[in-house]
Design an enzyme around this catalytic site. Structure first.
Site, mmCIF file in Angstrom:
data_model
loop_
_atom_site.group_PDB
_atom_site.id
_atom_site.type_symbol
_atom_site.label_atom_id
_atom_site.label_comp_id
_atom_site.label_asym_id
_atom_site.label_seq_id
_atom_site.Cartn_x
_atom_site.Cartn_y
_atom_site.Cartn_z
ATOM 1 N N GLY A 122 15.140 22.138 14.193
ATOM 2 C CA GLY A 122 14.481 23.004 15.161
ATOM 3 C C GLY A 122 14.114 22.234 16.419
ATOM 4 N N GLY A 189 0.869 -2.853 2.639
ATOM 5 C CA GLY A 189 0.050 -1.646 2.769
ATOM 6 C C GLY A 189 0.268 -0.762 1.552
ATOM 7 N N ILE A 191 2.526 1.631 0.779
ATOM 8 C CA ILE A 191 3.879 1.723 0.218
ATOM 9 C C ILE A 191 4.286 0.387 -0.405
ATOM 10 N N GLU A 210 2.528 -10.048 4.317
ATOM 11 C CA GLU A 210 1.645 -9.164 5.084
ATOM 12 C C GLU A 210 1.191 -9.880 6.354
ATOM 13 N N VAL A 244 6.795 -12.437 10.128
ATOM 14 C CA VAL A 244 8.224 -12.546 9.807
ATOM 15 C C VAL A 244 8.975 -12.763 11.113
ATOM 16 N N VAL A 276 6.262 -1.195 6.850
ATOM 17 C CA VAL A 276 5.285 -1.671 7.844
ATOM 18 C C VAL A 276 4.616 -0.506 8.577
ATOM 19 N N GLY A 277 4.605 0.657 7.964
ATOM 20 C CA GLY A 277 3.969 1.817 8.568
ATOM 21 C C GLY A 277 4.981 2.894 8.907
ATOM 22 N N HIS A 450 -20.229 11.566 -22.152
ATOM 23 C CA HIS A 450 -20.072 10.233 -22.743
ATOM 24 C C HIS A 450 -19.098 10.309 -23.908
HETATM 25 P P1 FAD Z 1 6.718 15.517 6.214
HETATM 26 O O1 FAD Z 1 6.385 15.546 4.787
HETATM 27 O O2 FAD Z 1 7.335 14.300 6.776
HETATM 28 O O3 FAD Z 1 7.643 16.779 6.461
HETATM 29 C C1 FAD Z 1 8.204 17.082 7.680
HETATM 30 C C2 FAD Z 1 9.517 17.777 7.447
HETATM 31 O O4 FAD Z 1 10.001 18.265 8.691
HETATM 32 C C3 FAD Z 1 10.613 16.870 6.900
HETATM 33 O O5 FAD Z 1 11.305 17.515 5.851
HETATM 34 C C4 FAD Z 1 11.529 16.653 8.093
HETATM 35 O O6 FAD Z 1 12.870 16.389 7.702
HETATM 36 C C5 FAD Z 1 11.377 17.976 8.810
HETATM 37 N N1 FAD Z 1 11.668 17.931 10.231
HETATM 38 C C6 FAD Z 1 11.277 17.004 11.145
HETATM 39 N N2 FAD Z 1 11.705 17.351 12.368
HETATM 40 C C7 FAD Z 1 12.370 18.522 12.224
HETATM 41 C C8 FAD Z 1 13.022 19.380 13.122
HETATM 42 N N3 FAD Z 1 13.081 19.106 14.418
HETATM 43 N N4 FAD Z 1 13.606 20.492 12.629
HETATM 44 C C9 FAD Z 1 13.561 20.792 11.313
HETATM 45 N N5 FAD Z 1 12.932 20.024 10.418
HETATM 46 C C10 FAD Z 1 12.341 18.908 10.874
HETATM 47 N N6 FAD Z 1 0.657 10.891 0.900
HETATM 48 C C11 FAD Z 1 -0.300 11.225 0.019
HETATM 49 O O7 FAD Z 1 -1.230 11.970 0.370
HETATM 50 N N7 FAD Z 1 -0.270 10.767 -1.273
HETATM 51 C C12 FAD Z 1 0.709 9.960 -1.704
HETATM 52 O O8 FAD Z 1 0.712 9.557 -2.869
HETATM 53 C C13 FAD Z 1 1.732 9.588 -0.803
HETATM 54 N N8 FAD Z 1 2.738 8.791 -1.198
HETATM 55 C C14 FAD Z 1 3.748 8.492 -0.318
HETATM 56 C C15 FAD Z 1 4.767 7.663 -0.751
HETATM 57 C C16 FAD Z 1 5.795 7.324 0.108
HETATM 58 C C17 FAD Z 1 6.909 6.434 -0.372
HETATM 59 C C18 FAD Z 1 5.802 7.854 1.422
HETATM 60 C C19 FAD Z 1 6.926 7.529 2.370
HETATM 61 C C20 FAD Z 1 4.778 8.661 1.874
HETATM 62 C C21 FAD Z 1 3.738 8.984 1.001
HETATM 63 N N9 FAD Z 1 2.663 9.788 1.397
HETATM 64 C C22 FAD Z 1 1.666 10.093 0.521
HETATM 65 C C23 FAD Z 1 2.576 10.322 2.758
HETATM 66 C C24 FAD Z 1 3.021 11.785 2.774
HETATM 67 O O9 FAD Z 1 4.350 11.864 2.282
HETATM 68 C C25 FAD Z 1 2.948 12.330 4.190
HETATM 69 O O10 FAD Z 1 1.649 12.134 4.707
HETATM 70 C C26 FAD Z 1 3.259 13.817 4.194
HETATM 71 O O11 FAD Z 1 4.529 14.071 3.651
HETATM 72 C C27 FAD Z 1 3.191 14.362 5.624
HETATM 73 O O12 FAD Z 1 3.425 15.734 5.584
HETATM 74 P P2 FAD Z 1 4.042 16.500 6.838
HETATM 75 O O13 FAD Z 1 4.260 17.888 6.368
HETATM 76 O O14 FAD Z 1 3.217 16.252 8.024
HETATM 77 O O15 FAD Z 1 5.443 15.800 7.127
HETATM 78 P P1 NAD Z 2 0.552 1.022 5.932
HETATM 79 O O1 NAD Z 2 0.023 1.200 7.292
HETATM 80 O O2 NAD Z 2 -0.244 1.477 4.775
HETATM 81 O O3 NAD Z 2 0.876 -0.501 5.672
HETATM 82 C C1 NAD Z 2 1.732 -1.233 6.495
HETATM 83 C C2 NAD Z 2 1.355 -2.683 6.345
HETATM 84 O O4 NAD Z 2 2.347 -3.450 6.980
HETATM 85 C C3 NAD Z 2 0.016 -3.007 7.007
HETATM 86 O O5 NAD Z 2 -0.773 -3.732 6.104
HETATM 87 C C4 NAD Z 2 0.423 -3.825 8.220
HETATM 88 O O6 NAD Z 2 -0.531 -4.794 8.564
HETATM 89 C C5 NAD Z 2 1.710 -4.466 7.729
HETATM 90 N N1 NAD Z 2 2.632 -4.846 8.788
HETATM 91 C C6 NAD Z 2 2.930 -4.177 9.923
HETATM 92 N N2 NAD Z 2 3.882 -4.852 10.618
HETATM 93 C C7 NAD Z 2 4.196 -5.958 9.885
HETATM 94 C C8 NAD Z 2 5.115 -7.017 10.063
HETATM 95 N N3 NAD Z 2 5.916 -7.072 11.120
HETATM 96 N N4 NAD Z 2 5.146 -7.994 9.124
HETATM 97 C C9 NAD Z 2 4.347 -7.932 8.033
HETATM 98 N N5 NAD Z 2 3.459 -6.945 7.824
HETATM 99 C C10 NAD Z 2 3.397 -5.962 8.725
HETATM 100 O O7 NAD Z 2 2.004 1.709 5.971
HETATM 101 P P2 NAD Z 2 3.030 1.970 4.801
HETATM 102 O O8 NAD Z 2 2.690 1.203 3.591
HETATM 103 O O9 NAD Z 2 4.374 1.830 5.422
HETATM 104 O O10 NAD Z 2 2.772 3.493 4.514
HETATM 105 C C11 NAD Z 2 2.818 4.447 5.573
HETATM 106 C C12 NAD Z 2 1.839 5.530 5.344
HETATM 107 O O11 NAD Z 2 2.306 6.418 4.334
HETATM 108 C C13 NAD Z 2 0.501 5.062 4.820
HETATM 109 O O12 NAD Z 2 -0.339 4.597 5.842
HETATM 110 C C14 NAD Z 2 -0.041 6.310 4.212
HETATM 111 O O13 NAD Z 2 -0.603 7.102 5.227
HETATM 112 C C15 NAD Z 2 1.190 6.975 3.661
HETATM 113 N N6 NAD Z 2 1.290 6.695 2.222
HETATM 114 C C16 NAD Z 2 0.270 7.097 1.426
HETATM 115 C C17 NAD Z 2 0.305 6.825 0.076
HETATM 116 C C18 NAD Z 2 -0.829 7.258 -0.783
HETATM 117 O O14 NAD Z 2 -1.619 8.062 -0.330
HETATM 118 N N7 NAD Z 2 -0.934 6.766 -2.005
HETATM 119 C C19 NAD Z 2 1.374 6.140 -0.464
HETATM 120 C C20 NAD Z 2 2.388 5.728 0.378
HETATM 121 C C21 NAD Z 2 2.331 6.031 1.721
#
Ligand code: FAD
Ligand code: NAD
Length: 473
Positions: A122, A189, A191, A210, A244, A276-277, A450
């Site tokens: 979209g 972080g 992930i 890190e 790095v 790394v985010g 408990h």
């Molecule tokens: P997204 O989930 O990214 O969804 C956006 C969707 O829009 C995607 O399907 C994308 O393809 C689609 N899209 C983008 N642009 C367009 C376009 N122009 N047209 C059509 N479609 C489009 N969060 C938690 O709370 N708990 C967790 O345990 C957790 N674990 C995670 C583990 C990993 C490995 C990762 C990567 C993330 C994790 N997160 C977790 C973070 C969580 O996945 C995101 O915060 C969440 O999915 C964000 O929701 P959203 O709907 O904003 O975006």
């Molecule tokens: P993050 O921000 O949690 O961690 C990234 C880490 O990489 C930070 O500690 C940062 O200091 C480090 N970093 C950045 N640049 C670097 C570099 N050049 N060299 C070495 N270290 C570096 O991001 P993430 O782990 O990629 O996850 C992204 C986001 O996805 C999270 O912030 C979170 O919002 C979401 N997420 C949530 C969950 C959960 O809720 N359990 C799980 C996975 C992901």
């Protein structure tokens, strides 16, 4: 003539699909556009969270946790297992099945709520028209209101460019076909810790590099310190303060060079995860003529009611400011739907729970001590170790603690920080308490069953007033 809807949502992640469902429930004609497909090329709603994020990562974490318990803890229960092995293909197939069941569930919910699900990319055009492109096909839809929920994608770094085979992002880390002997992770972080834990529990030697000197700086320092000790004991080699500088693939190995306080260092690994985010997925979300305002990092600018600078265009989830968490996005999705339909809409950003699904789990909500110090807010703390609860002992998981921070005068709970078994579930009590403006005294007066892990929450609340029963105050 373009199809017209009351609301068109771009993105079917936890922010977008939830917004679409609530809009439909509120009686608005709704379409949801999403470009994601599964491995077979079939449209796959649910966004990052269901497809390559929260759900598949937790599926693997659970499998790996069973394997860890089997190898390291069952013996203490008198359960002897010999010859245990991990079948990665079966583990991955289980994960894929969970994902397809849940994404199929979103499809069903769309149908049940009469939401038009449009597969394609979209792009917002002037006049609230949206161009939807799928392969060679392009169509246009028009909406009175547009909600952008396009989510986020991994940040890449030039010192470790992905080849999607040996150097991978979080999506690749969910798809490995075998346990790497040596796994490197850039970024300790959320992930990095979760994916590092999966592969460590399955037997990989895991090194996390890190950049920051502090470990998990967003968490309470006592909790982060406690967690770091546990992770190191599990064999996660977490190196802090690392820059790095470059990486190189040679044969089937990856060499990574980094600098730390001792100078130039190098490691060789079999796979390297870059975590790394994440950055907002907003590059081509709107035509330039729309003039959609974004900040310098690409996040769409919104006001308190999720309104962008373009009339009747809203944005929620990872594409806007705030925590990149599924539940934060979903709550925004509900709120924006309510707002559009003229109802009261609110998200309490002060009480958003964070959970890291490691072993032990880490969870928190509200302020850390450091934030309160910076804000000059007087507070008291109460902490209680799980080791002093019967349940954690019975479970053979006597690690970690609950810390409650309460205002020094009003006693209102300002923050709760947990590291320990089932922290992900325990944090819910803290969130309810904080939403209800509870005091630590309120939690202290609640009868907790408990023996349960929740007794650690009860005792931590008592400890704020130095009257915990099962520890010296
Ligand atoms: P997204 O989930 O990214 O969804 C956006 C969707 O829009 C995607 O399907 C994308 O393809 C689609 N899209 C983008 N642009 C367009 C376009 N122009 N047209 C059509 N479609 C489009 N969060 C938690 O709370 N708990 C967790 O345990 C957790 N674990 C995670 C583990 C990993 C490995 C990762 C990567 C993330 C994790 N997160 C977790 C973070 C969580 O996945 C995101 O915060 C969440 O999915 C964000 O929701 P959203 O709907 O904003 O975006
Ligand atoms: P993050 O921000 O949690 O961690 C990234 C880490 O990489 C930070 O500690 C940062 O200091 C480090 N970093 C950045 N640049 C670097 C570099 N050049 N060299 C070495 N270290 C570096 O991001 P993430 O782990 O990629 O996850 C992204 C986001 O996805 C999270 O912030 C979170 O919002 C979401 N997420 C949530 C969950 C959960 O809720 N359990 C799980 C996975 C992901």
């Amino acid at each position: 003539m373009a199809d017209e809807f009351d609301v068109v949502v771009i993105g079917a992640g936890p922010a977008g699909y939830v917004a679409a469902i609530r809009c439909a429930q509120l009686g608005m004609s709704t379409a949801c556009i999403d470009d994601r497909t599964d491995k077979q090329g079939k449209p796959s709603p649910g966004g990052t969270c269901l497809n390559v994020g929260c759900i598949p990562s937790k599926a693997l974490l659970d499998s790996a946790e069973h394997y860890h318990h089997l190898n390291h803890e069952f013996a203490a229960h008198g359960i002897r297992v010999t010859g245990a092995s991990i079948d990665v293909a079966t583990m991955m197939a289980r994960k894929d099945k969970i994902v397809s069941t849940l994404t199929g569930g979103i499809d069903q919910l769309f149908k049940a709520n009469k939401i038009t699900y449009l597969h394609g990319r979209g792009r917002l055009l002037p006049g609230n028209e949206i161009e939807v492109t799928a392969g060679e096909d392009t169509r246009r839809v028009r909406a009175i209101n547009v909600i952008i929920a396009s989510g986020s994608m991994p940040i890449d770094i030039s010192v470790a460019p992905l080849d999607h085979d040996l150097i991978i992002d979080s999506t690749g880390a969910l798809e490995l076909e075998e346990v790497p002997r040596r796994l490197g992770v850039i970024g300790a972080g959320v992930i990095g810790l979760e994916m590092g834990s999966v592969w460590r529990r399955l037997g990989a030697e895991v090194t996390l590099l890190e950049a920051m000197d502090d470990f998990l700086p967003a968490a309470d320092p006592n909790i982060a310190r406690d967690a770091l000790k546990q992770f190191k004991a599990q064999g996660l080699n977490i190196k802090l303060g690392c820059t790095v500088t470059r990486s190189e693939i040679s044969g089937r190995k990856v060499n990574v060079w980094y600098k730390d306080k001792n100078g130039e260092q190098q490691i060789e690994v079999d796979r390297l995860i870059v975590s790394v985010g994440r950055k907002p997925n907003t590059d081509d979300i709107a035509d330039d003529l729309v003039g959609l305002a974004k900040n310098e990092r690409g996040f769409i600018e919104i006001d308190d009611q999720w309104r962008t600078n373009v009339p009747n265009v809203y944005a929620v989830g990872d594409a806007v400011r705030g925590a990149m968490l599924a539940h934060k996005g979903s709550e925004e999705g509900v709120a924006v739907a309510e707002f559009i339909s003229g109802n009261y809409a609110h998200v309490n950003y002060d009480v958003i729970p964070w959970v890291v699904y490691t072993l032990p789990e880490i969870a928190w909500a509200g302020k850390t001590e450091q934030q309160l110090k910076d804000e000059d807010v007087p507070y008291r703390t109460g902490a209680f170790p799980f080791a002093a609860t019967g349940r954690a002992r019975a479970m053979e998981q006597p690690v970690g603690q609950v810390r409650i921070i309460a205002h020094e005068r009003s006693d209102k709970v300002l923050g709760v920080h947990i590291v320990g078994p089932y922290a992900s579930e325990l944090i819910a009590e803290a969130v309810v308490a904080m939403e209800m403006q509870a005091t630590s005294e309120d939690i202290a007066r609640i009868v907790h069953a408990h023996p349960t892990l929740s007794e650690a929450m009860h005792e931590a609340a008592l400890a704020v007033d130095k009257r915990a029963i099962h520890k010296a105050n």
